[in-house]
Motif scaffolding. Structure first.
Motif, PDB file in Angstrom:
ATOM      1  N   LEU A 147       0.512  15.244  -5.476  1.00  0.00           N
ATOM      2  CA  LEU A 147      -0.277  15.515  -4.279  1.00  0.00           C
ATOM      3  C   LEU A 147       0.625  15.889  -3.102  1.00  0.00           C
ATOM      4  N   LEU A 148       0.055  16.573  -2.113  1.00  0.00           N
ATOM      5  CA  LEU A 148       0.749  16.945  -0.873  1.00  0.00           C
ATOM      6  C   LEU A 148       1.992  17.786  -1.134  1.00  0.00           C
ATOM      7  N   GLY A 149       1.984  18.537  -2.208  1.00  0.00           N
ATOM      8  CA  GLY A 149       3.112  19.409  -2.510  1.00  0.00           C
ATOM      9  C   GLY A 149       4.314  18.707  -3.112  1.00  0.00           C
ATOM     10  N   ALA A 150       4.178  17.466  -3.499  1.00  0.00           N
ATOM     11  CA  ALA A 150       5.292  16.730  -4.109  1.00  0.00           C
ATOM     12  C   ALA A 150       5.493  17.195  -5.546  1.00  0.00           C
ATOM     13  N   ILE A 151       6.712  17.058  -6.022  1.00  0.00           N
ATOM     14  CA  ILE A 151       7.000  17.383  -7.411  1.00  0.00           C
ATOM     15  C   ILE A 151       6.341  16.321  -8.287  1.00  0.00           C
ATOM     16  N   GLN A 152       5.586  16.771  -9.288  1.00  0.00           N
ATOM     17  CA  GLN A 152       4.864  15.836 -10.143  1.00  0.00           C
ATOM     18  C   GLN A 152       5.843  15.058 -11.010  1.00  0.00           C
ATOM     19  N   SER A 153       5.725  13.755 -10.980  1.00  0.00           N
ATOM     20  CA  SER A 153       6.595  12.864 -11.730  1.00  0.00           C
ATOM     21  C   SER A 153       5.733  11.746 -12.319  1.00  0.00           C
ATOM     22  N   ALA A 154       5.583  11.765 -13.635  1.00  0.00           N
ATOM     23  CA  ALA A 154       4.716  10.790 -14.298  1.00  0.00           C
ATOM     24  C   ALA A 154       5.239   9.373 -14.118  1.00  0.00           C
ATOM     25  N   ILE A 155       4.303   8.439 -14.121  1.00  0.00           N
ATOM     26  CA  ILE A 155       4.685   7.023 -14.026  1.00  0.00           C
ATOM     27  C   ILE A 155       5.053   6.556 -15.435  1.00  0.00           C
ATOM     28  N   THR A 156       6.329   6.356 -15.652  1.00  0.00           N
ATOM     29  CA  THR A 156       6.830   5.880 -16.944  1.00  0.00           C
ATOM     30  C   THR A 156       6.755   4.356 -16.969  1.00  0.00           C
ATOM     31  N   PRO A 157       6.862   3.744 -18.151  1.00  0.00           N
ATOM     32  CA  PRO A 157       6.863   2.278 -18.200  1.00  0.00           C
ATOM     33  C   PRO A 157       7.979   1.670 -17.341  1.00  0.00           C
ATOM     34  N   GLY A 181       0.818  -1.214   0.000  1.00  0.00           N
ATOM     35  CA  GLY A 181       0.000   0.000   0.000  1.00  0.00           C
ATOM     36  C   GLY A 181       0.848   1.259   0.000  1.00  0.00           C
ATOM     37  N   GLN A 182       1.957   1.248   0.753  1.00  0.00           N
ATOM     38  CA  GLN A 182       2.838   2.408   0.779  1.00  0.00           C
ATOM     39  C   GLN A 182       3.504   2.632  -0.572  1.00  0.00           C
ATOM     40  N   ILE A 183       3.904   1.555  -1.222  1.00  0.00           N
ATOM     41  CA  ILE A 183       4.540   1.673  -2.543  1.00  0.00           C
ATOM     42  C   ILE A 183       3.563   2.265  -3.551  1.00  0.00           C
ATOM     43  N   VAL A 184       2.353   1.761  -3.574  1.00  0.00           N
ATOM     44  CA  VAL A 184       1.345   2.246  -4.514  1.00  0.00           C
ATOM     45  C   VAL A 184       0.961   3.690  -4.189  1.00  0.00           C
ATOM     46  N   ALA A 185       0.796   3.994  -2.908  1.00  0.00           N
ATOM     47  CA  ALA A 185       0.430   5.357  -2.508  1.00  0.00           C
ATOM     48  C   ALA A 185       1.524   6.353  -2.910  1.00  0.00           C
ATOM     49  N   ALA A 186       2.779   5.977  -2.723  1.00  0.00           N
ATOM     50  CA  ALA A 186       3.880   6.867  -3.102  1.00  0.00           C
ATOM     51  C   ALA A 186       3.871   7.133  -4.604  1.00  0.00           C
ATOM     52  N   ALA A 187       3.585   6.110  -5.395  1.00  0.00           N
ATOM     53  CA  ALA A 187       3.535   6.285  -6.850  1.00  0.00           C
ATOM     54  C   ALA A 187       2.390   7.207  -7.249  1.00  0.00           C
ATOM     55  N   ILE A 188       1.247   7.061  -6.601  1.00  0.00           N
ATOM     56  CA  ILE A 188       0.092   7.911  -6.910  1.00  0.00           C
ATOM     57  C   ILE A 188       0.367   9.354  -6.503  1.00  0.00           C
ATOM     58  N   ILE A 189       0.957   9.535  -5.318  1.00  0.00           N
ATOM     59  CA  ILE A 189       1.281  10.891  -4.854  1.00  0.00           C
ATOM     60  C   ILE A 189       2.243  11.567  -5.811  1.00  0.00           C
ATOM     61  N   ASP A 190       3.269  10.846  -6.248  1.00  0.00           N
ATOM     62  CA  ASP A 190       4.224  11.422  -7.194  1.00  0.00           C
ATOM     63  C   ASP A 190       3.593  11.696  -8.559  1.00  0.00           C
ATOM     64  N   HIS A 191       2.757  10.801  -9.025  1.00  0.00           N
ATOM     65  CA  HIS A 191       2.155  10.943 -10.350  1.00  0.00           C
ATOM     66  C   HIS A 191       1.268  12.187 -10.436  1.00  0.00           C
ATOM     67  N   PHE A 192       0.469  12.415  -9.399  1.00  0.00           N
ATOM     68  CA  PHE A 192      -0.463  13.537  -9.422  1.00  0.00           C
ATOM     69  C   PHE A 192       0.082  14.779  -8.715  1.00  0.00           C
TER      70      PHE A 192
END
Length: 71
Positions: free
Chosen positions: A41-51, A28-39
């Motif tokens: 969220l929470l002031g994180a730098i947006q980083s798209a999920i690449t292949p 859950g933490q791994i998936v949540a971190a990927a979602i937070i980075d992708h969108f």
């Protein structure tokens, strides 16, 4: 007498096992971190999920699964 929430969590650990509960928390933490980075969220730098990054997430999830799989 402990609060009801305490007993509910303890019951979950007994039913699925402590190792499996930890497995689900880590996944859950791994998936949540990927979602937070992708969108972004929470002031994180947006980083798209690449292949490549998606493959890394899958490899990590498989590794967690194999670490908990009975031999």
């Amino acid at each position: 007498m402990p609060p009801r929430a305490y007993n509910d969590h303890r019951r979950i650990f007994v039913c699925i096992g402590l190792g499996n509960a930890i497995f689900f928390v880590l996944l859950g933490q791994i998936v949540a971190a990927a979602i937070i980075d992708h969108f972004g969220l929470l002031g994180a730098i947006q980083s798209a999920i690449t292949p490549k990054r998606a493959l890394g997430l899958v490899v990590m999830a498989v590794g967690l699964y194999l670490a908990r799989k009975p031999v």
